[in-house]
Motif scaffolding. Structure first.
Motif, PDB file in Angstrom:
ATOM      1  N   GLU A  46      -4.745   7.976   1.855  1.00 52.20           N
ATOM      2  CA  GLU A  46      -4.890   9.043   0.915  1.00 52.20           C
ATOM      3  C   GLU A  46      -3.748   9.074  -0.328  1.00 52.20           C
ATOM      4  O   GLU A  46      -2.522   8.509  -0.227  1.00 52.20           O
ATOM      5  N   LYS A  47      -4.413   9.381  -1.577  1.00 50.29           N
ATOM      6  CA  LYS A  47      -3.637   9.569  -2.768  1.00 50.29           C
ATOM      7  C   LYS A  47      -4.449  10.107  -3.790  1.00 50.29           C
ATOM      8  O   LYS A  47      -5.851   9.955  -3.771  1.00 50.29           O
ATOM      9  N   GLU A  48      -3.962  10.717  -5.011  1.00 49.09           N
ATOM     10  CA  GLU A  48      -4.815  11.116  -5.962  1.00 49.09           C
ATOM     11  C   GLU A  48      -5.407   9.990  -6.461  1.00 49.09           C
ATOM     12  O   GLU A  48      -4.978   8.824  -6.950  1.00 49.09           O
ATOM     13  N   ASN A  49      -6.867  10.309  -6.797  1.00 48.53           N
ATOM     14  CA  ASN A  49      -7.722   8.959  -7.402  1.00 48.53           C
ATOM     15  C   ASN A  49      -7.533   7.950  -6.558  1.00 48.53           C
ATOM     16  O   ASN A  49      -7.579   6.762  -6.882  1.00 48.53           O
ATOM     17  N   ALA A  50      -7.708   8.232  -5.243  1.00 51.05           N
ATOM     18  CA  ALA A  50      -7.714   7.093  -4.253  1.00 51.05           C
ATOM     19  C   ALA A  50      -8.382   5.979  -4.481  1.00 51.05           C
ATOM     20  O   ALA A  50      -8.014   4.543  -4.470  1.00 51.05           O
ATOM     21  N   VAL A  51      -9.672   6.000  -4.504  1.00 55.72           N
ATOM     22  CA  VAL A  51     -10.711   4.946  -4.721  1.00 55.72           C
ATOM     23  C   VAL A  51     -10.565   3.965  -5.834  1.00 55.72           C
ATOM     24  O   VAL A  51     -10.380   2.826  -5.775  1.00 55.72           O
ATOM     25  N   GLU A  52     -10.419   4.462  -7.193  1.00 58.43           N
ATOM     26  CA  GLU A  52      -9.949   3.620  -8.332  1.00 58.43           C
ATOM     27  C   GLU A  52      -8.752   3.101  -8.374  1.00 58.43           C
ATOM     28  O   GLU A  52      -8.567   1.790  -8.540  1.00 58.43           O
ATOM     29  N   ASP A  53      -7.561   3.809  -8.072  1.00 58.72           N
ATOM     30  CA  ASP A  53      -6.394   3.364  -7.685  1.00 58.72           C
ATOM     31  C   ASP A  53      -6.183   2.041  -7.044  1.00 58.72           C
ATOM     32  O   ASP A  53      -5.240   1.238  -7.273  1.00 58.72           O
ATOM     33  N   PHE A  54      -6.973   2.386  -5.906  1.00 58.88           N
ATOM     34  CA  PHE A  54      -6.874   1.169  -4.761  1.00 58.88           C
ATOM     35  C   PHE A  54      -7.530   0.061  -5.095  1.00 58.88           C
ATOM     36  O   PHE A  54      -7.276  -1.285  -5.052  1.00 58.88           O
ATOM     37  N   ARG A  55      -8.842   0.049  -5.840  1.00 55.52           N
ATOM     38  CA  ARG A  55      -9.393  -0.952  -6.133  1.00 55.52           C
ATOM     39  C   ARG A  55      -8.443  -1.648  -7.199  1.00 55.52           C
ATOM     40  O   ARG A  55      -8.299  -2.947  -7.519  1.00 55.52           O
ATOM     41  N   LYS A  56      -7.626  -0.966  -7.985  1.00 55.95           N
ATOM     42  CA  LYS A  56      -6.648  -1.535  -9.012  1.00 55.95           C
ATOM     43  C   LYS A  56      -5.620  -2.372  -8.260  1.00 55.95           C
ATOM     44  O   LYS A  56      -5.120  -3.594  -8.644  1.00 55.95           O
ATOM     45  N   LEU A  57      -5.109  -1.811  -7.151  1.00 56.10           N
ATOM     46  CA  LEU A  57      -4.086  -2.357  -6.459  1.00 56.10           C
ATOM     47  C   LEU A  57      -4.632  -3.601  -5.593  1.00 56.10           C
ATOM     48  O   LEU A  57      -3.879  -4.617  -5.825  1.00 56.10           O
ATOM     49  N   ILE A  73       0.851  -1.034   0.021  1.00 54.64           N
ATOM     50  CA  ILE A  73      -0.269   0.063  -0.062  1.00 54.64           C
ATOM     51  C   ILE A  73       0.779   1.408  -0.072  1.00 54.64           C
ATOM     52  O   ILE A  73       0.628   2.276  -0.993  1.00 54.64           O
ATOM     53  N   ASN A  74       1.829   1.375   0.932  1.00 54.54           N
ATOM     54  CA  ASN A  74       2.801   2.415   0.990  1.00 54.54           C
ATOM     55  C   ASN A  74       3.408   2.555  -0.449  1.00 54.54           C
ATOM     56  O   ASN A  74       3.644   3.580  -0.846  1.00 54.54           O
ATOM     57  N   ALA A  75       4.217   1.416  -1.103  1.00 56.65           N
ATOM     58  CA  ALA A  75       4.746   1.466  -2.157  1.00 56.65           C
ATOM     59  C   ALA A  75       4.274   2.005  -3.210  1.00 56.65           C
ATOM     60  O   ALA A  75       4.581   2.494  -4.276  1.00 56.65           O
ATOM     61  N   ALA A  76       2.933   1.692  -3.275  1.00 50.69           N
ATOM     62  CA  ALA A  76       1.808   2.230  -4.552  1.00 50.69           C
ATOM     63  C   ALA A  76       1.472   3.644  -4.056  1.00 50.69           C
ATOM     64  O   ALA A  76       0.882   4.296  -4.973  1.00 50.69           O
ATOM     65  N   GLY A  77       2.030   4.444  -3.332  1.00 53.71           N
ATOM     66  CA  GLY A  77       2.047   5.812  -2.768  1.00 53.71           C
ATOM     67  C   GLY A  77       0.853   6.177  -2.154  1.00 53.71           C
ATOM     68  O   GLY A  77       0.445   7.447  -2.087  1.00 53.71           O
ATOM     69  N   PHE A  78       0.243   5.348  -1.294  1.00 53.86           N
ATOM     70  CA  PHE A  78      -0.857   5.924  -0.523  1.00 53.86           C
ATOM     71  C   PHE A  78      -0.289   6.424   0.743  1.00 53.86           C
ATOM     72  O   PHE A  78       0.541   5.387   1.415  1.00 53.86           O
ATOM     73  N   ARG A  79      -0.669   7.290   1.614  1.00 49.79           N
ATOM     74  CA  ARG A  79      -0.474   7.831   2.711  1.00 49.79           C
ATOM     75  C   ARG A  79      -1.381   7.079   3.698  1.00 49.79           C
ATOM     76  O   ARG A  79      -2.400   7.260   3.438  1.00 49.79           O
ATOM     77  N   ILE A  80      -0.816   6.736   4.911  1.00 47.52           N
ATOM     78  CA  ILE A  80      -1.861   6.112   5.769  1.00 47.52           C
ATOM     79  C   ILE A  80      -2.383   7.327   6.767  1.00 47.52           C
ATOM     80  O   ILE A  80      -1.548   7.853   7.515  1.00 47.52           O
ATOM     81  N   VAL A  81      -3.527   7.710   6.694  1.00 46.34           N
ATOM     82  CA  VAL A  81      -4.040   8.959   7.467  1.00 46.34           C
ATOM     83  C   VAL A  81      -4.478   8.577   8.958  1.00 46.34           C
ATOM     84  O   VAL A  81      -4.290   9.403   9.627  1.00 46.34           O
ATOM     85  N   ALA A  82      -4.998   7.295   8.803  1.00 50.01           N
ATOM     86  CA  ALA A  82      -5.488   6.363  10.291  1.00 50.01           C
ATOM     87  C   ALA A  82      -5.565   5.216  10.263  1.00 50.01           C
ATOM     88  O   ALA A  82      -5.599   4.622   8.935  1.00 50.01           O
ATOM     89  N   MET A  83      -5.287   4.341  11.295  1.00 51.74           N
ATOM     90  CA  MET A  83      -4.946   3.086  11.090  1.00 51.74           C
ATOM     91  C   MET A  83      -5.439   2.667  12.522  1.00 51.74           C
ATOM     92  O   MET A  83      -4.857   3.131  13.590  1.00 51.74           O
ATOM     93  N   LYS A  84      -5.988   1.341  12.411  1.00 49.81           N
ATOM     94  CA  LYS A  84      -6.151   0.767  13.854  1.00 49.81           C
ATOM     95  C   LYS A  84      -6.417  -0.858  13.417  1.00 49.81           C
ATOM     96  O   LYS A  84      -6.918  -1.241  12.523  1.00 49.81           O
TER      97      LYS A  84
END
Ligand code: ATP
Ligand code: MG
Length: 138
Positions: free
Chosen positions: A77-88, A26-37
Motif C-alpha cells: 500500500e502506498k499512494e499511486n502504488a501500481v505506477e510507483d512500484f513499476r518504477k521501483l 520496498i519499505n524504504a520506498a514507502g510501501f506498507r506491507i498489507v499482507a505477505m506469505k
C-alpha cells in the motif's frame, strides 16, 4: 483500492537469498506491507496466475520457472502504488532497467527477473485475491 499493488519475489531471488534486501527496498520506498506469505506455486497455479500470457512463446518457460521454487507474495500500500512500484522494480529486461531499480540490482535475465509487479489497479485486486482471502487483507 488504487493505493494498492501486488508483488511476488520470484524463485531466482528467493534462491539467492535476496528476499530481505528486496523487502528493505520496498519499505524504504514507502510501501506498507498489507499482507505477505512465502509459498510455492504448482505448475498449474503458476499457469493460472500468468494465463494472460498463455499464447506467448515464453509461456511454458515462465510457468516452469515460476513453479521452480518458493516465492514471496505480498499486497503493498502506498499512494499511486501500481505506477510507483513499476518504477521501483524497473523494466522487464534487466539490461534495460534503470540504475537503482530492483531488477537492475537483482534480476539475471528477462525470464528470471527477480520480482513481479501488477500492471493495473484492476489486476492488483485480482492478483492479491489469488493469494489472500479478504480476511487476510487489512
Ligand atoms: P511481471 O508481470 O512478472 O511483473 P512484466 O509485467 O514486467 O513482468 P510481462 O510482459 O507481464 O512483464 O511478462 C511476464 C513475465 O514473463 C516477465 O516478468 C518475465 O518473467 C517473463 N517474460 C516476459 N517476456 C519474456 C521473454 N521474452 N522471454 C522470457 N520470459 C519472458
Ligand atoms: Mg506483467
Amino acid at each position: 483500492m488504487s493505493n494498492r499493488t501486488f508483488t511476488m519475489i520470484k524463485p531466482d531471488a528467493t534462491k539467492k537469498n535476496n528476499t530481505g534486501a528486496i523487502l528493505q527496498m520496498i519499505n524504504a520506498a514507502g510501501f506498507r506491507i498489507v499482507a505477505m506469505k512465502t509459498t510455492k506455486l504448482s505448475a498449474e497455479k503458476a499457469g493460472e496466475f500468468y494465463a494472460v500470457h498463455a499464447a506467448r512463446p515464453f509461456y511454458a518457460e515462465l510457468v516452469n520457472f515460476m513453479s521452480s521454487g518458493p516465492i514471496t507474495a505480498a499486497i503493498l500500500e502506498k499512494e499511486n502504488a501500481v505506477e510507483d512500484f513499476r518504477k521501483l522494480i524497473g523494466a522487464t529486461n534487466p539490461a534495460e532497467a534503470a540504475e537503482g531499480t530492483i531488477r537492475k540490482l537483482y534480476a539475471s535475465s528477462i525470464g528470471e527477473n527477480a520480482i513481479h509487479g501488477s500492471d493495473s489497479n484492476e489486476n492488483a485486486v485480482i492478483e492479491g485475491d489469488f493469494f489472500f482471502s479478504k480476511l487476510e487483507q487489512f
